[in-house]
Design a protein around this motif. Sequence first.
Motif, mmCIF file in Angstrom:
data_model
loop_
_atom_site.group_PDB
_atom_site.id
_atom_site.type_symbol
_atom_site.label_atom_id
_atom_site.label_comp_id
_atom_site.label_asym_id
_atom_site.label_seq_id
_atom_site.Cartn_x
_atom_site.Cartn_y
_atom_site.Cartn_z
ATOM 1 N N ARG A 30 -12.207 8.936 12.060
ATOM 2 C CA ARG A 30 -10.910 8.610 12.657
ATOM 3 C C ARG A 30 -10.590 9.668 13.706
ATOM 4 O O ARG A 30 -10.722 10.856 13.476
ATOM 5 N N ARG A 40 -1.709 4.708 16.972
ATOM 6 C CA ARG A 40 -1.733 4.138 15.625
ATOM 7 C C ARG A 40 -0.325 4.023 15.058
ATOM 8 O O ARG A 40 0.053 3.008 14.486
ATOM 9 N N SER A 44 1.720 0.435 14.312
ATOM 10 C CA SER A 44 2.202 0.165 12.949
ATOM 11 C C SER A 44 3.721 0.064 12.902
ATOM 12 O O SER A 44 4.271 -0.808 12.230
ATOM 13 N N CYS A 48 5.511 -3.198 11.576
ATOM 14 C CA CYS A 48 6.199 -3.102 10.281
ATOM 15 C C CYS A 48 7.721 -3.031 10.398
ATOM 16 O O CYS A 48 8.425 -3.542 9.528
ATOM 17 N N TRP A 122 0.792 6.492 8.176
ATOM 18 C CA TRP A 122 0.096 6.059 9.385
ATOM 19 C C TRP A 122 -0.690 7.203 10.015
ATOM 20 O O TRP A 122 -1.759 6.997 10.571
ATOM 21 N N ASP A 126 -3.610 4.996 7.318
ATOM 22 C CA ASP A 126 -3.179 3.746 6.692
ATOM 23 C C ASP A 126 -2.522 2.882 7.763
ATOM 24 O O ASP A 126 -1.768 3.374 8.595
ATOM 25 N N LYS A 127 -2.820 1.599 7.758
ATOM 26 C CA LYS A 127 -2.242 0.699 8.762
ATOM 27 C C LYS A 127 -1.253 -0.265 8.162
ATOM 28 O O LYS A 127 -0.644 -1.052 8.865
ATOM 29 N N CYS A 129 2.100 -1.794 5.951
ATOM 30 C CA CYS A 129 3.552 -1.615 6.004
ATOM 31 C C CYS A 129 4.082 -1.063 4.692
ATOM 32 O O CYS A 129 3.495 -1.159 3.668
#
Length: 129
Positions: A30, A40, A44, A48, A122, A126-127, A129
């Motif tokens: 990453r 990112r 997100s 979200c 995020w 983590d992507k 919600c």
Amino acid sequence: MNPACLSSIAAAIAALLSGCQSAPAPAPVRNVAALPTMERIAISANACWFKSGDAAFKPYRLAPELNSFSGRPRILLVKRNNPEARPLAVIQAEGHPAKVDAFGPLFSEPVGTRMTGDIKRWMAGDKGC
């Protein structure tokens, strides 16, 4: 053919075949620089908080400022009906690895705790919600 000979041949074939197998691909790394981290977070947050129709974010609008000449890409949360007013929340990053700062009066509101948790997730990749 004698069983010992067959066993030797089978072992030799297994050794040859195992040499043909490729090593497992390394896990993707990453990118932790400021711009990819903020991209990112912005994607997100938009999905979200805003595109989902979340009532907590109805009064606000997301204003990304990712193309920053200062080396600090950022996103702003502003009033939906007055986007020119002072931002209510600023999320910005700089450096490699990215150091993310989040501040503004919205973080003192009840939704601020949730925002902080989402941003941390995020940042970690983590992507959801």
